[in-house]
Enzyme design. Sequence first.
Site, PDB file in Angstrom:
ATOM      1  CG  ASP A 117      -1.803  -1.245   1.273  1.00 30.88           C
ATOM      2  OD1 ASP A 117      -2.054  -1.814   0.196  1.00 30.88           O
ATOM      3  OD2 ASP A 117      -2.243  -1.653   2.366  1.00 30.88           O
ATOM      4  CG  ASP A 153       1.100   0.644  -8.799  1.00 28.21           C
ATOM      5  OD1 ASP A 153       1.304   0.018  -7.736  1.00 28.21           O
ATOM      6  OD2 ASP A 153       0.235   1.535  -8.891  1.00 28.21           O
ATOM      7  CD  GLU A 192      -2.828 -12.785  -6.982  1.00 27.15           C
ATOM      8  OE1 GLU A 192      -1.779 -12.322  -6.494  1.00 27.15           O
ATOM      9  OE2 GLU A 192      -3.300 -13.900  -6.665  1.00 27.15           O
ATOM     10  CE1 TYR A 193      -4.075  -5.965  -5.196  1.00 24.70           C
ATOM     11  CE2 TYR A 193      -3.720  -3.664  -5.764  1.00 24.70           C
ATOM     12  CZ  TYR A 193      -4.437  -4.625  -5.096  1.00 24.70           C
ATOM     13  OH  TYR A 193      -5.517  -4.270  -4.324  1.00 24.70           O
TER      14      TYR A 193
HETATM   15  C1  LIG Z   1      -2.024  -3.831  -2.797  1.00 22.52           C
HETATM   16  S1  LIG Z   1      -2.060  -5.409  -2.097  1.00 22.52           S
HETATM   17  C2  LIG Z   1      -0.834  -6.328  -3.000  1.00 22.52           C
HETATM   18  C3  LIG Z   1      -1.024  -7.799  -2.877  1.00 22.52           C
HETATM   19  C4  LIG Z   1       0.011  -8.697  -3.579  1.00 22.52           C
HETATM   20  N1  LIG Z   1       1.326  -8.563  -2.967  1.00 22.52           N
HETATM   21  C5  LIG Z   1       0.093  -8.401  -5.051  1.00 22.52           C
HETATM   22  O1  LIG Z   1       1.111  -7.835  -5.480  1.00 22.52           O
HETATM   23  O2  LIG Z   1      -0.841  -8.753  -5.775  1.00 22.52           O
HETATM   24  C6  LIG Z   1      -1.234  -5.122  -0.544  1.00 22.52           C
HETATM   25  C7  LIG Z   1      -1.499  -6.244   0.455  1.00 22.52           C
HETATM   26  O3  LIG Z   1      -0.667  -6.030   1.581  1.00 22.52           O
HETATM   27  C8  LIG Z   1      -1.432  -6.245   2.756  1.00 22.52           C
HETATM   28  N2  LIG Z   1      -0.829  -5.423   3.819  1.00 22.52           N
HETATM   29  C9  LIG Z   1      -0.688  -4.087   3.815  1.00 22.52           C
HETATM   30  N3  LIG Z   1      -0.105  -3.660   4.956  1.00 22.52           N
HETATM   31  C10 LIG Z   1       0.135  -4.780   5.690  1.00 22.52           C
HETATM   32  C11 LIG Z   1       0.712  -5.001   6.961  1.00 22.52           C
HETATM   33  N4  LIG Z   1       1.145  -3.980   7.705  1.00 22.52           N
HETATM   34  N5  LIG Z   1       0.798  -6.266   7.407  1.00 22.52           N
HETATM   35  C12 LIG Z   1       0.347  -7.303   6.655  1.00 22.52           C
HETATM   36  N6  LIG Z   1      -0.223  -7.153   5.438  1.00 22.52           N
HETATM   37  C13 LIG Z   1      -0.319  -5.910   4.957  1.00 22.52           C
HETATM   38  C14 LIG Z   1      -2.826  -5.796   2.394  1.00 22.52           C
HETATM   39  O4  LIG Z   1      -3.798  -6.360   3.248  1.00 22.52           O
HETATM   40  C15 LIG Z   1      -2.935  -6.287   0.955  1.00 22.52           C
HETATM   41  O5  LIG Z   1      -3.433  -7.596   0.886  1.00 22.52           O
END
Ligand SMILES: C[S@@+](CC[C@H](N)C(=O)[O-])C[C@H]1O[C@@H](n2cnc3c(N)ncnc32)[C@H](O)[C@@H]1O
Length: 215
Positions: A117, A153, A192-193
């Site tokens: 994020d 990205d 996926e992203y």
């Molecule tokens: C934008 S998604 C990307 C998912 C995957 N890595 C991809 O590239 O398709 C970010 C993921 O990180 C997880 N996430 C964000 N901050 C986190 C944290 N502090 N601890 C664990 N998971 C976290 C979110 O819940 C989300 O599923």
Amino acid sequence: MRLRRKPEAKKILSEHPLVVKVPEEYRGKWKSLFGRPCPLYVELGTGKGQFLAKASEIYPDINWIGVERIEEPLLQAVRKGEATENTNLRYIWMDVEKLAEVFAEEEVDRFYLHFSDPWPKKRHAKRRLTHRRFLEVYKKLLAPDGDLILKTDSTILFDFSLEEFAEAGWQIIEQSRDLHQSPYAETNITTEYEEKFASRGMPIYYVRVKPEKPS
Ligand SMILES: C[S@@+](CC[C@H](N)C(=O)[O-])C[C@H]1O[C@@H](n2cnc3c(N)ncnc32)[C@H](O)[C@@H]1O
């Protein structure tokens, strides 16, 4: 990541054999869980888990762990992992904030941050997973030759991360502002992203870094 709430997700995850129930118990002993002394690679923010399912297949001699804090994407990740039948793969349902409670110093050989994020507002910079407060933790937990790979990205997150790496004395080993057109594309395993953004024609930023460790 917006996914429909699944009331049963919590129950399934808390009973699933691929989800480590009390990860703190394995601090310093992860190799014993896998029953073999292979390198340990940890993906932080696994999401729906495509990367881990593919990576554990392509690299059977690595012990793979995915950390994710939200149950719905984690359940999808676990389902993908289950389908591989690989024994070198586990998941931890946890916030990255707790990382040092679960891994001992120098226990991890590589961290992956895939499309973390970006927290674009400046006042939220401390929440970015490449903020210096996280880098301090990763540095402690990484083995002497360990490294970290970031893909994103987000220009904001990428530029911020490069500044944080420099400030903390991390060395850049590989870097590209268009991963899919770079020499690193050949061995790249997509998430996926990543596929979503790449299909819109967006460049993927990539960097592999190592912390400065006393030798
Ligand atoms: C934008 S998604 C990307 C998912 C995957 N890595 C991809 O590239 O398709 C970010 C993921 O990180 C997880 N996430 C964000 N901050 C986190 C944290 N502090 N601890 C664990 N998971 C976290 C979110 O819940 C989300 O599923």
